[in-house]
Motif scaffolding. Sequence first.
Motif, PDB file in Angstrom:
ATOM      1  N   THR A  72     -43.609  31.858  -6.325  1.00  0.00           N
ATOM      2  CA  THR A  72     -43.366  33.139  -5.656  1.00  0.00           C
ATOM      3  C   THR A  72     -41.925  33.124  -5.151  1.00  0.00           C
ATOM      4  OG1 THR A  72     -44.033  32.349  -3.464  1.00  0.00           O
ATOM      5  CG2 THR A  72     -45.791  33.192  -4.905  1.00  0.00           C
ATOM      6  N   ALA A  73     -41.547  34.141  -4.435  1.00  0.00           N
ATOM      7  CA  ALA A  73     -40.188  34.208  -3.883  1.00  0.00           C
ATOM      8  C   ALA A  73     -39.940  33.120  -2.841  1.00  0.00           C
ATOM      9  CB  ALA A  73     -39.940  35.584  -3.276  1.00  0.00           C
ATOM     10  N   THR A  74     -41.019  32.572  -2.244  1.00  0.00           N
ATOM     11  CA  THR A  74     -40.849  31.594  -1.169  1.00  0.00           C
ATOM     12  C   THR A  74     -41.478  30.236  -1.445  1.00  0.00           C
ATOM     13  OG1 THR A  74     -42.837  32.377  -0.044  1.00  0.00           O
ATOM     14  CG2 THR A  74     -40.731  33.374   0.620  1.00  0.00           C
ATOM     15  N   ALA A  76     -34.119  17.181   2.035  1.00  0.00           N
ATOM     16  CA  ALA A  76     -35.486  17.600   2.362  1.00  0.00           C
ATOM     17  C   ALA A  76     -35.847  17.187   3.788  1.00  0.00           C
ATOM     18  CB  ALA A  76     -36.471  17.005   1.365  1.00  0.00           C
ATOM     19  N   LEU A  77     -35.492  15.967   4.161  1.00  0.00           N
ATOM     20  CA  LEU A  77     -35.784  15.495   5.516  1.00  0.00           C
ATOM     21  C   LEU A  77     -34.965  16.260   6.559  1.00  0.00           C
ATOM     22  CD1 LEU A  77     -36.056  11.665   4.850  1.00  0.00           C
ATOM     23  CD2 LEU A  77     -37.926  13.303   5.211  1.00  0.00           C
ATOM     24  N   TYR A  78     -33.726  16.580   6.249  1.00  0.00           N
ATOM     25  CA  TYR A  78     -32.894  17.395   7.139  1.00  0.00           C
ATOM     26  C   TYR A  78     -33.571  18.741   7.403  1.00  0.00           C
ATOM     27  CZ  TYR A  78     -29.221  20.732   8.352  1.00  0.00           C
ATOM     28  OH  TYR A  78     -28.505  21.740   8.935  1.00  0.00           O
ATOM     29  N   ILE A 132     -39.888  21.968   3.118  1.00  0.00           N
ATOM     30  CA  ILE A 132     -40.572  20.949   2.318  1.00  0.00           C
ATOM     31  C   ILE A 132     -41.919  21.450   1.798  1.00  0.00           C
ATOM     32  CG2 ILE A 132     -41.856  19.714   4.119  1.00  0.00           C
ATOM     33  CD1 ILE A 132     -40.660  17.114   2.835  1.00  0.00           C
ATOM     34  N   TRP A 133     -42.544  22.381   2.505  1.00  0.00           N
ATOM     35  CA  TRP A 133     -43.852  22.895   2.077  1.00  0.00           C
ATOM     36  C   TRP A 133     -43.747  23.764   0.830  1.00  0.00           C
ATOM     37  CZ3 TRP A 133     -47.212  19.873   3.869  1.00  0.00           C
ATOM     38  CH2 TRP A 133     -47.095  19.351   5.143  1.00  0.00           C
ATOM     39  N   ARG A 134     -42.526  24.192   0.490  1.00  0.00           N
ATOM     40  CA  ARG A 134     -42.345  24.991  -0.735  1.00  0.00           C
ATOM     41  C   ARG A 134     -42.706  24.190  -1.981  1.00  0.00           C
ATOM     42  NH1 ARG A 134     -37.391  28.745  -1.049  1.00  0.00           N
ATOM     43  NH2 ARG A 134     -36.785  27.333  -2.712  1.00  0.00           N
ATOM     44  N   LYS A 186     -49.137  26.740   2.758  1.00  0.00           N
ATOM     45  CA  LYS A 186     -48.007  26.759   3.697  1.00  0.00           C
ATOM     46  C   LYS A 186     -46.745  27.197   2.989  1.00  0.00           C
ATOM     47  CE  LYS A 186     -48.660  23.666   7.538  1.00  0.00           C
ATOM     48  NZ  LYS A 186     -48.248  22.445   8.176  1.00  0.00           N
ATOM     49  N   ASN A 187     -45.890  27.937   3.673  1.00  0.00           N
ATOM     50  CA  ASN A 187     -44.601  28.293   3.073  1.00  0.00           C
ATOM     51  C   ASN A 187     -43.490  28.103   4.091  1.00  0.00           C
ATOM     52  OD1 ASN A 187     -44.182  30.695   4.618  1.00  0.00           O
ATOM     53  ND2 ASN A 187     -45.572  31.788   3.273  1.00  0.00           N
TER      54      ASN A 187
END
Length: 184
Positions: free
Chosen positions: A4-6, A157-159, A169-171, A177-178
Motif C-alpha cells: 500500500t502507500a504506507t 531502521a533502528l534510528y 520498521i513495521w512497514r 501495524k503501519n
Amino acid sequence: MKSTATKYGTVAVTLHWLSALFIFALMGSGFRAGSLVESTAKASVLSAHVPLGIIILLLTLARVAWWLFADRKPNHPAGDPGWQIMSAKIVHVLFYIVIFGMVASGIGMMVLSGAGTILFAGSAEPLPDFWDYLPRVPHGIGARVMILLLVLHIGAALYHHFIRKDGLIWRIWFGQKNQQERPK
C-alpha cells in the motif's frame, strides 16, 4: 499481498526477511570458509555456502521481478529529509549490485578453479587455493561492502524505530501495524 502507500505487502515482506536470513547465513558460512585451512572442513562449509548463494540469487531475481512487474513500493515517510531518501535508494541499489557481483564472482571462482566438481561431484581432490583465481578479489571486497550496507540499512531502521519512533520498521513486517502508529 501487494504493498500500500504506507506498508509493504506480504510478498515483499516475505522476500525481504528470507533474503535477510539467507544473507546472514551466507556471510557467516563465507567468512567461516575463508578462515579454514583444512580442505575437507572448507569443502564441508562451501557445500552449504554455494547453494545459499544460488538461493540468494533466486530471491533477488524474484524481488526485482516483483518490483518491476507486480508491485509498487510504499511512499517515503513524510518528513524524511531528501538526503535520507536518496541514501536509502542508493543503499538498496547497491545491495542489488553487490549481490549480483557476489554471485558472478562466486560462480567465476567455482568454474575457474574446478571447485564445483570437487564439492558436488564427489571428487576426492583437495580444494584449490581460491586466491589463485581473480574472482576471489571482488568476492572478498563484495563481502565487506555487504557488511557495510547491512550496517547502514539496519542502523537506519533502528534510528527510525528508536530515535524517530515513527514506526517505520513495521512497514516491512507482517500484520496490520503501519508507520503512522506511534508507540505509547
